[in-house]
Design an enzyme around this catalytic site. Structure first.
Site, PDB file in Angstrom:
ATOM      1  N   LEU A 126       0.856  -1.181   0.000  1.00 22.60           N
ATOM      2  CA  LEU A 126       0.000   0.000   0.000  1.00 22.60           C
ATOM      3  C   LEU A 126       0.894   1.233   0.000  1.00 22.60           C
ATOM      4  CD1 LEU A 126      -2.736  -0.917   2.657  1.00 22.60           C
ATOM      5  CD2 LEU A 126      -2.944  -1.024   0.170  1.00 22.60           C
ATOM      6  N   ASP A 127       0.447   2.305  -0.666  1.00 20.52           N
ATOM      7  CA  ASP A 127       1.203   3.550  -0.648  1.00 20.52           C
ATOM      8  C   ASP A 127       1.401   4.031   0.785  1.00 20.52           C
ATOM      9  OD1 ASP A 127       1.156   3.514  -3.392  1.00 20.52           O
ATOM     10  OD2 ASP A 127      -0.522   4.916  -3.572  1.00 20.52           O
ATOM     11  N   LEU A 128       2.429   4.824   0.977  1.00 22.89           N
ATOM     12  CA  LEU A 128       2.700   5.406   2.297  1.00 22.89           C
ATOM     13  C   LEU A 128       1.457   6.055   2.889  1.00 22.89           C
ATOM     14  CD1 LEU A 128       4.838   6.561   4.442  1.00 22.89           C
ATOM     15  CD2 LEU A 128       4.810   8.606   2.989  1.00 22.89           C
ATOM     16  N   THR A 157      -1.708   5.561   2.142  1.00 25.90           N
ATOM     17  CA  THR A 157      -2.913   4.734   2.158  1.00 25.90           C
ATOM     18  C   THR A 157      -2.903   3.852   3.403  1.00 25.90           C
ATOM     19  OG1 THR A 157      -2.944   4.675  -0.254  1.00 25.90           O
ATOM     20  CG2 THR A 157      -4.268   3.039   0.891  1.00 25.90           C
TER      21      THR A 157
END
Length: 532
Positions: free
Chosen positions: A379-381, A383
């Site tokens: 997951l993105d930082l 998110t």
């Protein structure tokens, strides 16, 4: 991250003017609306000779067909030199374009194409009919040969004559195919060369136009002389030693601003560039959002312009302190772990030595003797939400296969910064990285990788829309790009610093995750409601 506070205030003042509806006398802001309307603007805070601060403003390329607009710095090129080249270039290139257009729409070329297309269609239809007819005859001959060979009361002479007759039929079919092929080749030689010659003429006209255009572009680029902060002047083309400068080089807002400041003895203090108007077709630009200088046009240009000027070191990304001291474990057994990742924590360590804290780092500290752990996805930082990690290589491979074959069900919840008109739909916009502005992604129908997102509205509240996303592919920033793009939801996710506007957090959360447990064979599902 983002621009310096001084540049931000100067940019916000310009944005307020644009929002009022008038850019300059006779130029309304609505010229920036529509398919070709959006544009990059820039502001440069400068220190004047008396020590006072001032602000310069610029736009990229032309604005409403004008190079010069009151209140904005002028272009960089030599006006007299350009005036000697541009009118001739426009007339010449237009004439070549008109010639190519006239031939491409001519009755002669249209008729040649139609006649040859019709011939090819007839040839294909007749070829298939002939093939089927010959195949039917071949099968009949095969049956008759079998009957002849299996009929005991026939004399050898009668059998031989009958088999010879079948062979003659086969030779007749082959002769018919040769005659048909010869007839088709004759028809082909009558039409195909004439069409090919006409198509070559069209390509030659296009090629001539491109060659002439490139020649004039070189002349136009030679009207630009770039002066650096230390006072050294070079031709624009000398700054691109390995290729011709790209179209628009020297016309970006940042280049205009710095060139004007150096030419008038002004000391640059802070620079910011932002987009205003309709987003480009590729997406990746939101009205009012700040963006760095492009790499292809400004990459070689800005470093030279800034030579001799004291420039602040590039700001390095440093994530905020980890939001929780311990991982929030939703499920754990001997094979895998389900984590509720908080917003602001990396999934895996970054390349920089300062970016070591991550979900993976913490999992390995928790399981120091396991052959894993290995994250199955990321997951993105910014998110938050559910992540699955495997505690051994076999489980990791099995889960990765499920992700690869799209056997994993994922549901994200997001808050969209604007109204979404429809109630549900599917977005299919191919995505690739923006080479001028990594890690931002853009929509590219030609070079982008397929990306599919199903979505549905969960609620509407105070100008914002709560949406559930079901990604069917796993491209980088897929949901963020599909939300912000005009052909997607048309509005960014709240708090998206890349595709919208920063907020206290990115309002995107991986809420549910369902897959087949590799060890038990049972389908499992996990849910953690969005914290917003």
């Amino acid at each position: 991250m983002g621009p310096h506070a001084l540049a931000r205030r100067a940019a916000e003042a310009l944005q307020a003017t644009l929002r009022e509806g008038v850019i300059a006398p006779g130029i309304p802001s609505r010229v920036l609306e529509g398919p070709d309307g959006g544009k990059m603007f820039g502001v440069l805070v400068v220190r004047q000779e008396d020590g006072r601060l001032g602000v310069l403003r610029a736009f990229s390329a032309l604005l409403a067909g004008h190079w010069d607009v009151p209140g904005f710095v002028p272009p960089v090129f030599d006006r007299e030199a350009r005036a000697r080249v541009e009118p001739v270039a426009e007339v010449t290139v237009k004439a070549l374009r008109d010639r190519a257009e006239a031939w491409s729409t001519s009755e002669e070329l249209r008729r040649l194409r139609e006649d040859d297309d019709a011939r090819q269609a007839r040839e294909a239809t007749e070829r298939e009919a002939l093939r089927q007819r010959h195949e039917a005859r071949r099968q009949q001959r095969h049956l008759r040969r079998a009957q002849l060979l299996n009929t005991p009361n026939l004399t050898e002479t009668t059998r031989a004559e009958a088999l010879h007759a079948l062979d003659q039929e086969s030779r007749g079919d082959k002769a018919e195919r040769r005659r048909w092929d010869a007839a088709q080749e004759a028809a082909r030689q009558e039409l195909a060369p004439r069409r090919a010659k006409a198509e070559r003429r069209l390509r030659a006209l296009d090629r001539l136009r491109r060659i002439v255009s490139r020649g004039f572009m070189k002349q136009l680029h030679d009207t630009y002389a770039i002066t650096s902060a230390r006072g050294e002047t070079r031709p624009l083309r000398a700054l691109y030693p390995h290729a011709e400068p790209p179209s628009g080089a020297g016309d970006c807002a940042g280049a205009k601003l710095l060139a004007y400041a150096f030419a008038h003895g002004l000391q640059p203090v802070a620079l910011a560039e932002f987009w205003w108007g309709t987003p480009p077709a590729s997406g990746g630009r939101i009205q009012g959002a700040f963006y760095p200088a492009c790499r292809d046009k400004c990459g070689p240009l800005l470093p030279f312009l800034l030579e001799g000027l004291e420039v602040s070191a590039p700001r390095v990304f440093v994530p905020p302190p980890a939001p929780t001291p311990d991982l929030s474990i939703l499920f754990e057994d001997a094979w895998l772990v389900i984590i509720d990742k908080p917003c602001g924590l990396l999934s895996v360590p970054g390349r920089d030595a300062a970016l070591t804290d991550s979900v993976l780092t913490r999992l390995r500290a928790r399981h120091p003797h396991a052959t894993g752990p290995l994250l199955v996805h990321r997951l993105d930082l910014d998110t938050s939400g559910l992540l699955v990690a495997a505690l051994d290589a076999r489980t990791h491979s099995a889960l990765q296969r499920q992700f690869l074959h799209r056997d994993v069900d994922k549901r994200y919840v997001a808050l969209i910064d604007g109204p979404v008109q429809a109630d549900k739909g599917t977005i299919t916009l191919p995505i690739r990285v923006d080479l001028d502005d990594r890690p931002r992604q853009i929509v590219d129908p030609v070079h982008g990788k397929p990306a599919v997102t199903e979505w549905e509205v969960l609620g509407r509240e105070a100008g914002r829309t709560r949406v559930a996303f079901h990604p069917r592919t796993g491209r980088t920033h897929q949901l963020r790009v599909h939300a912000a793009h005009p052909l997607g939801l048309g509005a960014p996710i709240v708090g998206d610093p890349l595709y919208g506007h920063a907020d206290r957090r990115l309002f995107l959360h991986a809420e549910t995750l369902s897959f087949v447990h590799p060890a038990t064979g049972q389908r499992v599902a996990f849910t953690r409601a969005a914290p917003f």
